[in-house]
Design an enzyme around this catalytic site. Sequence first.
Site, PDB file in Angstrom:
ATOM      1  N   ASP A 134      90.420   3.547  59.972  1.00 25.82           N
ATOM      2  CA  ASP A 134      90.292   4.435  58.819  1.00 25.82           C
ATOM      3  C   ASP A 134      91.410   4.269  57.798  1.00 25.82           C
ATOM      4  O   ASP A 134      91.384   4.892  56.735  1.00 25.82           O
ATOM      5  CB  ASP A 134      90.224   5.896  59.282  1.00 25.82           C
ATOM      6  CG  ASP A 134      88.906   6.196  59.973  1.00 25.82           C
ATOM      7  OD1 ASP A 134      87.879   5.679  59.512  1.00 25.82           O
ATOM      8  OD2 ASP A 134      88.916   6.932  60.968  1.00 25.82           O
ATOM      9  N   ASP A 179      80.441   3.008  60.067  1.00 20.10           N
ATOM     10  CA  ASP A 179      81.367   3.501  59.037  1.00 20.10           C
ATOM     11  C   ASP A 179      82.411   2.444  58.651  1.00 20.10           C
ATOM     12  O   ASP A 179      82.928   2.435  57.540  1.00 20.10           O
ATOM     13  CB  ASP A 179      82.128   4.742  59.530  1.00 20.10           C
ATOM     14  CG  ASP A 179      81.340   5.670  60.428  1.00 20.10           C
ATOM     15  OD1 ASP A 179      80.397   5.204  61.086  1.00 20.10           O
ATOM     16  OD2 ASP A 179      81.676   6.854  60.493  1.00 20.10           O
TER      17      ASP A 179
HETATM   18  N1  GLY Z   1      83.866   8.144  60.285  1.00 22.21           N
HETATM   19  C1  GLY Z   1      83.799   9.263  59.624  1.00 22.21           C
HETATM   20  C2  GLY Z   1      82.534   9.982  59.412  1.00 22.21           C
HETATM   21  O1  GLY Z   1      81.683   9.589  58.676  1.00 22.21           O
HETATM   22  O2  GLY Z   1      82.399  11.031  59.998  1.00 22.21           O
END
Ligand code: GLY
Length: 397
Positions: A114, A173
């Site tokens: 992230d 993601d």
């Molecule tokens: N990875 C973060 C989300 O979309 O919750």
Amino acid sequence: MWNPLILQLVAATFITLPADTPDELDTKIVHALDFSRQQFIRTVNSSGDSLLYFRASGPAGEWSTVPTEDWTSGFFPGCLWKTYEWCEEKLFRSAAERWTAGLESQKFNNRTHDIGFMTFCSFGNGYRLTGNSHYKEVLLQAAQTLATRFNPKIGCIKSWESGKEWAYPVIIDNMMNLELLFWASKNGGPAPLREIALSHAQKTMNTHVRSDGGTYHVVDYDTATGEITKKQTHQGYSDESVWARGQAWAVYGFTMTFRETGEARFLATARKVADFFVDRLPPDGVPYWDFYAPGIPDVQRDASAAAIASSALIELSTLETDAPRQAKYLSAARRILATLCSPAYLAEGTGSAGILNHAVGNMPRNGEVDVSLIYADYYFLDAMLRFRGLQSYRAGE
Ligand code: GLY
């Protein structure tokens, strides 16, 4: 055969109408952008000297806050930068600089993928809008840190840390964090960063995207063999369902990868995941939190998935070479944005400190359901500014 007089009349109608006809959606977007500006001024002013990172807000108007290591920490500074881009007010630039500076330590955070979200939304927007060379250095370091999570045997960046549940989890993601690598490889970073991003995107295309264009959320790998051990969900309804925000990340991520590479395989994938998303939307364009949630249509919508996808679909419409598809993606984005700008979703007149109501964080764990989420707000701003960019382009400004 067409009568030449009729042709002239038709031509005159088309020549005089489009540039002068006020676009109702544009008016709604300007209103929503102004509302966003007012909301963020309130949040910045009520923060005083504290430097908190805001994540979610409910009807009581309080923001929940997170440590700088949280995946969402870059979105509040990102919202401030985007609002600065819109209104060009000094207050927003100073606030964006302050909240961005508070995240600098994250450039060394090697415990999560992230870092892309955290640094590219904050330092990335800051660099784009100001050219501050220090921001560039931070981004180049962050990209190198992200690259340490790449395993050539698997061909992907590891998303989350290993634990009891997963050995080498890669989530859909993660496509979003590749933008930092593409950017770095074009801005003085080592060339392999681009190869890492390409490898990750190619592998994700093969492993996460199903034949119908729906996506898996989590794919786990055996680090010794490089083989897939499971395909699952974490935030969706079930392993074989399609989590709406995950699908939106796929539309955004593959569109961005096509923009960065110009490769047909990524355009084909962007189309495939976009078609899945668009073809299954309810009439107002805001998806249910999972495309296969039981109880549809009486289940929660997710404004965050809608906001992310609307921005991605605008971009896809500008890159698309096929006219009917171009029209399809832009029309879907317009439909989504019109609904998000309406009282049904815009937080104006409600207690929330955020911009959009009715977003879902993590339904299976009952976390942040039917609230305002800072990342929904960030991608809503992203979409609205993209839409206005299209308008300026069309008006020849
Ligand atoms: N990875 C973060 C989300 O979309 O919750």
